[in-house]
Design a protein around this motif. Structure first.
Motif, PDB file in Angstrom:
ATOM      1  N   ASN A 201      36.228  16.244  53.010  1.00 43.14           N
ATOM      2  CA  ASN A 201      36.094  18.177  53.840  1.00 43.14           C
ATOM      3  C   ASN A 201      35.648  19.270  52.612  1.00 43.14           C
ATOM      4  O   ASN A 201      36.067  20.573  53.327  1.00 43.14           O
ATOM      5  CB  ASN A 201      36.973  18.414  54.778  1.00 43.14           C
ATOM      6  CG  ASN A 201      38.714  18.310  53.790  1.00 43.14           C
ATOM      7  OD1 ASN A 201      38.746  17.279  53.120  1.00 43.14           O
ATOM      8  ND2 ASN A 201      39.306  18.986  55.265  1.00 43.14           N
ATOM      9  N   VAL A 202      35.755  18.623  51.234  1.00 50.33           N
ATOM     10  CA  VAL A 202      35.751  19.528  50.552  1.00 50.33           C
ATOM     11  C   VAL A 202      34.734  18.847  50.109  1.00 50.33           C
ATOM     12  O   VAL A 202      33.587  18.130  49.600  1.00 50.33           O
ATOM     13  CB  VAL A 202      36.919  19.440  49.019  1.00 50.33           C
ATOM     14  CG1 VAL A 202      36.799  20.258  48.610  1.00 50.33           C
ATOM     15  CG2 VAL A 202      37.928  19.574  49.960  1.00 50.33           C
ATOM     16  N   ALA A 203      34.132  19.936  49.506  1.00 48.17           N
ATOM     17  CA  ALA A 203      31.790  20.155  48.396  1.00 48.17           C
ATOM     18  C   ALA A 203      32.594  21.211  46.997  1.00 48.17           C
ATOM     19  O   ALA A 203      32.890  22.225  47.517  1.00 48.17           O
ATOM     20  CB  ALA A 203      31.325  20.951  49.032  1.00 48.17           C
ATOM     21  N   ALA A 204      32.267  20.883  45.922  1.00 45.35           N
ATOM     22  CA  ALA A 204      32.077  21.109  44.415  1.00 45.35           C
ATOM     23  C   ALA A 204      31.241  23.011  44.729  1.00 45.35           C
ATOM     24  O   ALA A 204      29.570  22.334  44.955  1.00 45.35           O
ATOM     25  CB  ALA A 204      31.806  20.650  43.046  1.00 45.35           C
ATOM     26  N   VAL A 205      30.917  23.877  44.746  1.00 45.06           N
ATOM     27  CA  VAL A 205      29.363  24.887  45.426  1.00 45.06           C
ATOM     28  C   VAL A 205      29.491  25.644  42.976  1.00 45.06           C
ATOM     29  O   VAL A 205      30.045  25.493  42.518  1.00 45.06           O
ATOM     30  CB  VAL A 205      29.524  25.379  46.248  1.00 45.06           C
ATOM     31  CG1 VAL A 205      29.690  24.458  47.172  1.00 45.06           C
ATOM     32  CG2 VAL A 205      30.836  26.376  46.188  1.00 45.06           C
ATOM     33  N   ILE A 206      28.209  26.218  43.203  1.00 45.02           N
ATOM     34  CA  ILE A 206      27.955  27.619  42.530  1.00 45.02           C
ATOM     35  C   ILE A 206      27.672  27.914  43.110  1.00 45.02           C
ATOM     36  O   ILE A 206      26.992  28.101  43.998  1.00 45.02           O
ATOM     37  CB  ILE A 206      26.862  26.854  41.411  1.00 45.02           C
ATOM     38  CG1 ILE A 206      26.991  25.232  40.550  1.00 45.02           C
ATOM     39  CG2 ILE A 206      26.085  27.218  41.017  1.00 45.02           C
ATOM     40  CD1 ILE A 206      28.133  25.722  39.818  1.00 45.02           C
ATOM     41  N   VAL A 207      28.176  29.363  42.411  1.00 41.92           N
ATOM     42  CA  VAL A 207      28.460  30.545  43.180  1.00 41.92           C
ATOM     43  C   VAL A 207      28.182  31.445  42.859  1.00 41.92           C
ATOM     44  O   VAL A 207      28.033  31.703  41.218  1.00 41.92           O
ATOM     45  CB  VAL A 207      29.621  31.625  43.959  1.00 41.92           C
ATOM     46  CG1 VAL A 207      29.490  32.592  44.648  1.00 41.92           C
ATOM     47  CG2 VAL A 207      30.417  29.917  44.974  1.00 41.92           C
ATOM     48  N   THR A 208      26.815  32.464  42.845  1.00 43.26           N
ATOM     49  CA  THR A 208      25.881  33.340  42.567  1.00 43.26           C
ATOM     50  C   THR A 208      25.919  34.916  43.000  1.00 43.26           C
ATOM     51  O   THR A 208      25.187  34.754  43.935  1.00 43.26           O
ATOM     52  CB  THR A 208      23.887  32.688  41.737  1.00 43.26           C
ATOM     53  OG1 THR A 208      23.634  32.643  43.378  1.00 43.26           O
ATOM     54  CG2 THR A 208      24.374  31.685  41.219  1.00 43.26           C
ATOM     55  N   ALA A 209      25.041  35.772  42.357  1.00 45.76           N
ATOM     56  CA  ALA A 209      25.502  37.421  42.756  1.00 45.76           C
ATOM     57  C   ALA A 209      24.642  37.788  41.907  1.00 45.76           C
ATOM     58  O   ALA A 209      24.718  37.682  40.791  1.00 45.76           O
ATOM     59  CB  ALA A 209      27.098  37.296  43.288  1.00 45.76           C
ATOM     60  N   ASN A 210      24.491  39.319  42.429  1.00 46.65           N
ATOM     61  CA  ASN A 210      23.233  40.258  41.915  1.00 46.65           C
ATOM     62  C   ASN A 210      24.391  40.979  41.825  1.00 46.65           C
ATOM     63  O   ASN A 210      24.934  41.742  42.712  1.00 46.65           O
ATOM     64  CB  ASN A 210      22.251  40.930  42.009  1.00 46.65           C
ATOM     65  CG  ASN A 210      21.269  39.486  41.622  1.00 46.65           C
ATOM     66  OD1 ASN A 210      21.123  38.421  40.526  1.00 46.65           O
ATOM     67  ND2 ASN A 210      19.849  38.967  42.957  1.00 46.65           N
ATOM     68  N   LEU A 211      25.115  41.802  40.732  1.00 43.02           N
ATOM     69  CA  LEU A 211      25.822  42.583  40.514  1.00 43.02           C
ATOM     70  C   LEU A 211      24.966  43.810  40.616  1.00 43.02           C
ATOM     71  O   LEU A 211      23.887  44.577  38.929  1.00 43.02           O
ATOM     72  CB  LEU A 211      26.663  42.785  39.471  1.00 43.02           C
ATOM     73  CG  LEU A 211      27.549  44.186  38.882  1.00 43.02           C
ATOM     74  CD1 LEU A 211      29.168  44.010  40.178  1.00 43.02           C
ATOM     75  CD2 LEU A 211      28.769  43.927  37.775  1.00 43.02           C
ATOM     76  N   PRO A 212      25.268  45.516  41.825  1.00 41.63           N
ATOM     77  CA  PRO A 212      23.598  46.064  41.479  1.00 41.63           C
ATOM     78  C   PRO A 212      24.708  47.347  40.420  1.00 41.63           C
ATOM     79  O   PRO A 212      25.564  46.884  39.682  1.00 41.63           O
ATOM     80  CB  PRO A 212      23.985  46.840  42.693  1.00 41.63           C
ATOM     81  CG  PRO A 212      25.115  46.052  43.562  1.00 41.63           C
ATOM     82  CD  PRO A 212      25.583  44.973  43.041  1.00 41.63           C
ATOM     83  N   PRO A 213      23.621  48.247  39.814  1.00 42.21           N
ATOM     84  CA  PRO A 213      24.078  48.837  39.085  1.00 42.21           C
ATOM     85  C   PRO A 213      25.031  49.840  39.025  1.00 42.21           C
ATOM     86  O   PRO A 213      24.501  50.594  40.243  1.00 42.21           O
ATOM     87  CB  PRO A 213      22.779  49.273  38.248  1.00 42.21           C
ATOM     88  CG  PRO A 213      21.667  49.364  39.258  1.00 42.21           C
ATOM     89  CD  PRO A 213      22.027  47.871  39.765  1.00 42.21           C
ATOM     90  N   PHE A 214      26.156  50.598  38.342  1.00 45.24           N
ATOM     91  CA  PHE A 214      26.874  51.191  39.018  1.00 45.24           C
ATOM     92  C   PHE A 214      27.915  51.369  39.688  1.00 45.24           C
ATOM     93  O   PHE A 214      28.585  51.913  40.610  1.00 45.24           O
ATOM     94  CB  PHE A 214      26.195  52.736  38.759  1.00 45.24           C
ATOM     95  CG  PHE A 214      24.775  53.716  37.882  1.00 45.24           C
ATOM     96  CD1 PHE A 214      25.332  53.231  36.526  1.00 45.24           C
ATOM     97  CD2 PHE A 214      23.623  53.026  38.590  1.00 45.24           C
ATOM     98  CE1 PHE A 214      24.719  53.153  35.452  1.00 45.24           C
ATOM     99  CE2 PHE A 214      22.431  54.130  37.414  1.00 45.24           C
ATOM    100  CZ  PHE A 214      22.656  53.633  36.442  1.00 45.24           C
ATOM    101  N   ALA A 215      27.981  49.663  40.552  1.00 46.68           N
ATOM    102  CA  ALA A 215      28.804  49.363  41.408  1.00 46.68           C
ATOM    103  C   ALA A 215      30.267  49.306  40.597  1.00 46.68           C
ATOM    104  O   ALA A 215      30.525  48.800  39.427  1.00 46.68           O
ATOM    105  CB  ALA A 215      28.176  47.690  41.764  1.00 46.68           C
ATOM    106  N   GLY A 216      31.456  50.576  41.702  1.00 47.63           N
ATOM    107  CA  GLY A 216      32.234  50.593  41.042  1.00 47.63           C
ATOM    108  C   GLY A 216      32.891  48.976  41.931  1.00 47.63           C
ATOM    109  O   GLY A 216      32.591  48.564  42.669  1.00 47.63           O
ATOM    110  N   LYS A 217      34.710  49.727  41.302  1.00 43.63           N
ATOM    111  CA  LYS A 217      35.971  48.343  40.926  1.00 43.63           C
ATOM    112  C   LYS A 217      35.940  48.342  43.080  1.00 43.63           C
ATOM    113  O   LYS A 217      36.289  49.860  43.629  1.00 43.63           O
ATOM    114  CB  LYS A 217      36.929  49.391  40.857  1.00 43.63           C
ATOM    115  CG  LYS A 217      36.939  48.859  39.440  1.00 43.63           C
ATOM    116  CD  LYS A 217      38.449  49.070  39.109  1.00 43.63           C
ATOM    117  CE  LYS A 217      37.679  48.953  36.946  1.00 43.63           C
ATOM    118  NZ  LYS A 217      39.226  49.012  36.277  1.00 43.63           N
ATOM    119  N   GLY A 218      36.276  47.779  43.982  1.00 42.30           N
ATOM    120  CA  GLY A 218      36.255  47.832  45.283  1.00 42.30           C
ATOM    121  C   GLY A 218      35.385  47.683  46.103  1.00 42.30           C
ATOM    122  O   GLY A 218      34.758  47.067  47.287  1.00 42.30           O
ATOM    123  N   SER A 219      34.139  48.163  45.359  1.00 46.29           N
ATOM    124  CA  SER A 219      32.607  47.494  46.457  1.00 46.29           C
ATOM    125  C   SER A 219      32.677  46.227  46.600  1.00 46.29           C
ATOM    126  O   SER A 219      33.116  44.541  45.540  1.00 46.29           O
ATOM    127  CB  SER A 219      31.930  48.279  45.469  1.00 46.29           C
ATOM    128  OG  SER A 219      31.177  47.954  44.217  1.00 46.29           O
TER     129      SER A 219
END
Length: 355
Positions: free
Chosen positions: A73-91
């Motif tokens: 019931n466990v799987a190893a994964v790769i997580v990807t994301a795009n961080l938008p420009p001027f994204a502030g802490k907490g967004s």
């Protein structure tokens, strides 16, 4: 804010150009998805999953040294994301989760706390939460059914930004627009549209084309940079398009640009089909003969050639070209072959892109 009516062929400045040096940053991380219903990695074939589970439990104060893990019931994964420009802490930002081992499905799983790092190796966000998987996979003793991609999922707003990228919008000294599809004609049209609006509103021109890709802007003193970019982003512009034919031979897709023309050529297209059929026959010996039953080979060969008619194609515009090809009754692969041959003959006045 300018809002002129949009008509056919026109596009907004912000749809065909972007502000230079304002871009997303790509993030990546390695994590674990738990809570799968027996569709996770087999720990024997995915040793990195077992090592990750042991390390995670070790950090949580659970000692499992010397014991053998057999969980599915466990799987190893790769997580990807795009961080938008001027994204502030907490967004929050969306993340995509993809299986790394031999898991058959991530449906119903939950991503465990996963740090996401940038190209500089620093952690910019952390991801966690339940996955939304559109595909599914079901199997029985004699048949398997899979729809979509069940080993990839998304978590909407699944990552919390912990660090801001360097630089702010106010730190940009030069405002430069960069065209998404570079073209000298488009650059001139964008410059003229911005200057026409600026002269009417601010009393002077504020844009100057540098080359086929970039346009330099000079912000008026009586307006902020953000509001200035927002105003010119709504201006309608007629982008210049390149005469281009794009062909995808794998799927048979053909896209022909509006400005594509063909010089007068004569075209014929036919095909030769050869069929070879094997029909072996069984030969029986005569009664009371000392012969044996044998298989005698029998081959039938037939050839069928379709009649190709010679037609004149004169594509003065896109409509004439499409009508001429349709009148020949061709399938996509036949049209692809004809377009490539016309290009070789020098009669296709466009760029031919084969994917």
């Amino acid at each position: 804010m300018p809002s002129p009516p949009m008509s056919g062929g026109y596009a907004r400045v912000k749809d065909i150009a972007m502000l230079q040096n304002v871009r997303d940053n790509q993030l990546i991380g390695y994590g674990l998805v738990i809570g799968l219903q027996g569709s996770g990695d087999s720990l024997r074939n995915s040793p990195f999953t077992e090592q990750s589970v042991r390390s995670m439990l070790d950090r949580l104060g659970v000692n499992i040294r010397g014991s053998q893990l057999r969980a599915r019931n466990v799987a190893a994964v790769i997580v990807t994301a795009n961080l938008p420009p001027f994204a502030g802490k907490g967004s929050r930002i969306d993340v995509t989760v993809s299986s790394l081992g031999d898991a058959t499905s991530l449906a119903g799983g939950t991503l465990v706390f996963t740090p996401l790092t940038g190209a500089d190796g620093r952690i910019y966000a952390v991801a966690q939460g339940p996955l939304a998987v559109s595909g599914f996979s079901s199997s029985g003793d004699a048949e398997n059914l899979t729809q979509g991609v069940p080993t990839t999922g998304r978590i909407a707003n699944g990552a919390l930004v912990e660090r801001q990228t360097r630089g702010q919008f106010s730190d940009i000294s030069d405002l430069v627009l960069e065209l998404r599809n570079p073209d000298f004609g488009t650059a001139v049209n964008v410059t003229d549209a911005i200057n026409a609006y600026a002269i009417q509103r601010y009393g002077r021109a504020v844009a100057e084309e540098r080359d086929l890709r970039t346009i330099k802007l000079e912000k008026p003193d009586q307006i902020g940079a953000a509001r200035f970019i927002a105003e010119i982003g709504e201006l309608p512009v007629m982008p210049a398009t390149t005469a281009r034919v794009v062909i995808d031979e794998r799927s048979g897709t053909i896209v022909i640009g509006q400005d594509v023309t063909i010089s007068t050529v004569a075209v014929t297209h036919g095909s030769l089909t050869v069929r070879v059929t094997e029909e072996p026959t069984v030969v029986q010996p005569e009664p009371f003969a000392r012969g044996v039953t044998a298989v005698e080979p029998r081959t039938t060969i037939s050839a069928d050639e379709q009649h190709g008619q010679l037609r004149i194609v004169d594509g003065a515009d896109l409509n004439t070209l499409v009508e001429g090809l349709n009148q020949m009754g061709l399938k996509p692969m036949g049209i692809i072959a004809i377009l490539q041959a016309i290009k070789s003959a020098g009669a296709l006045q466009a760029e031919l892109v084969v994917q």
